[in-house]
Scaffold this motif. Sequence first.
Motif, short mmCIF file in Angstrom:
data_model
loop_
_atom_site.label_atom_id
_atom_site.label_comp_id
_atom_site.label_asym_id
_atom_site.label_seq_id
_atom_site.Cartn_x
_atom_site.Cartn_y
_atom_site.Cartn_z
N ALA A 82 -2.22 2.08 5.57
CA ALA A 82 -3.41 1.25 6.36
C ALA A 82 -4.75 2.52 5.93
CB ALA A 82 -2.80 1.34 7.33
N GLU A 83 -3.79 3.61 5.77
CA GLU A 83 -5.33 4.63 5.94
C GLU A 83 -5.66 4.91 3.78
OE1 GLU A 83 -8.81 6.17 6.21
OE2 GLU A 83 -7.44 6.25 7.89
N ARG A 84 -4.68 4.52 3.22
CA ARG A 84 -5.24 3.77 1.59
C ARG A 84 -5.81 3.20 1.52
NH1 ARG A 84 1.66 5.69 0.15
NH2 ARG A 84 1.05 7.62 0.58
N GLY A 98 1.93 0.71 -7.12
CA GLY A 98 1.56 0.30 -8.38
C GLY A 98 1.21 1.44 -8.88
N THR A 99 0.84 2.11 -8.35
CA THR A 99 0.14 3.43 -9.51
C THR A 99 1.09 3.98 -10.27
OG1 THR A 99 -1.54 4.11 -7.98
CG2 THR A 99 -1.22 5.77 -8.72
N ILE A 100 2.26 4.03 -9.43
CA ILE A 100 3.42 5.25 -9.49
C ILE A 100 3.66 4.34 -10.58
CG2 ILE A 100 5.90 5.77 -9.21
CD1 ILE A 100 5.11 6.21 -6.39
N ALA A 101 4.23 3.08 -10.56
CA ALA A 101 4.53 1.86 -11.98
C ALA A 101 4.02 2.10 -12.97
CB ALA A 101 4.55 0.67 -11.12
N ASP A 150 0.42 13.58 -2.18
CA ASP A 150 -0.72 12.99 -2.73
C ASP A 150 -0.70 12.26 -4.48
OD1 ASP A 150 -0.77 15.05 -5.29
OD2 ASP A 150 -2.56 15.39 -4.63
N ARG A 151 -1.61 11.81 -4.91
CA ARG A 151 -1.48 10.66 -5.85
C ARG A 151 -0.43 10.96 -7.18
NH1 ARG A 151 -3.31 9.91 -11.32
NH2 ARG A 151 -3.52 8.03 -12.16
N ASP A 152 -0.79 12.56 -7.49
CA ASP A 152 -0.56 13.37 -8.86
C ASP A 152 0.95 13.84 -8.05
OD1 ASP A 152 -2.70 12.86 -10.28
OD2 ASP A 152 -3.25 15.23 -9.82
N ALA A 153 1.55 14.50 -7.48
CA ALA A 153 2.44 15.22 -6.50
C ALA A 153 3.19 13.66 -6.43
CB ALA A 153 2.19 15.57 -4.81
N SER A 154 3.16 12.82 -6.03
CA SER A 154 4.39 11.25 -5.74
C SER A 154 4.23 10.89 -7.01
CB SER A 154 3.09 10.33 -5.42
OG SER A 154 2.86 9.75 -4.12
N ILE A 155 3.90 10.47 -8.56
CA ILE A 155 3.93 10.07 -9.79
C ILE A 155 5.02 11.39 -10.34
CG2 ILE A 155 2.87 10.13 -12.38
CD1 ILE A 155 0.72 8.68 -10.38
N ALA A 174 0.89 -1.55 -0.84
CA ALA A 174 0.48 -0.15 -0.16
C ALA A 174 0.74 1.28 -0.15
CB ALA A 174 -1.33 -0.13 0.95
N SER A 175 2.02 1.32 -0.69
CA SER A 175 2.69 2.48 -0.76
C SER A 175 2.26 3.64 -1.64
CB SER A 175 4.67 1.59 -0.58
OG SER A 175 4.77 1.19 -1.66
#
Length: 209
Positions: free
Chosen positions: A137-139, A14-17, A190-195, A10-11
Amino acid sequence: MIIAIDGPAASGKGTIARALAGHHRLPHLDTGLLYRGVGAAALASGTGFDDIPALAALAAGLDLAALDEEALKAGPVGEAASRVAAVPEVRAALLKLQRDFARQPGGAVLDGRDIGTVIAPEAEVKIFVTATPEARAERRFSELLKRGEAVTFDQVLDDIRRRDARDSGRAAAPLVQAPDAITLDNTGLDRDASIARALAIVAERIGRN
């Protein structure tokens, strides 16, 4: 070009990859799905997690094309995946499949827990994605609630911590950061910042090479 994305459950790896694969037009493999596939097969067949030959046989017969990502994201499957991933014979059965995927012409993006250390140590870009157990865990809790699963946050947090301990402490290919991997801590992103951060890491590494 091989891009290796590693990190705990849950880090967001996968979304980043997937985002990196789309941006660079590379094939993507979520290697965790392989272990989830074996774990799900073990649950469905009633195979015990101490039945090493049977688990290895399930891994050897895994059909990559038949893996249903959504079905394999159910809570019990995640725990089963973590348990079968600790079995050296299961990891050995899946090793060639993952290495062949990584080394296909043009390269690939793979995410998992031992991509940069075992599967593709020669990867040009290695990113270790992490966050605090509470953030992860929150995600995961939010994901499970959206699927209608009856869980509490404390149950999900306990599961995350248990999987972290098992993944990091197993004898076969434990979860460790490769010495040449770049850390991406997205606890406060957030998701966009991580990417965006991951894209910048890849661009910097490609430019350096």
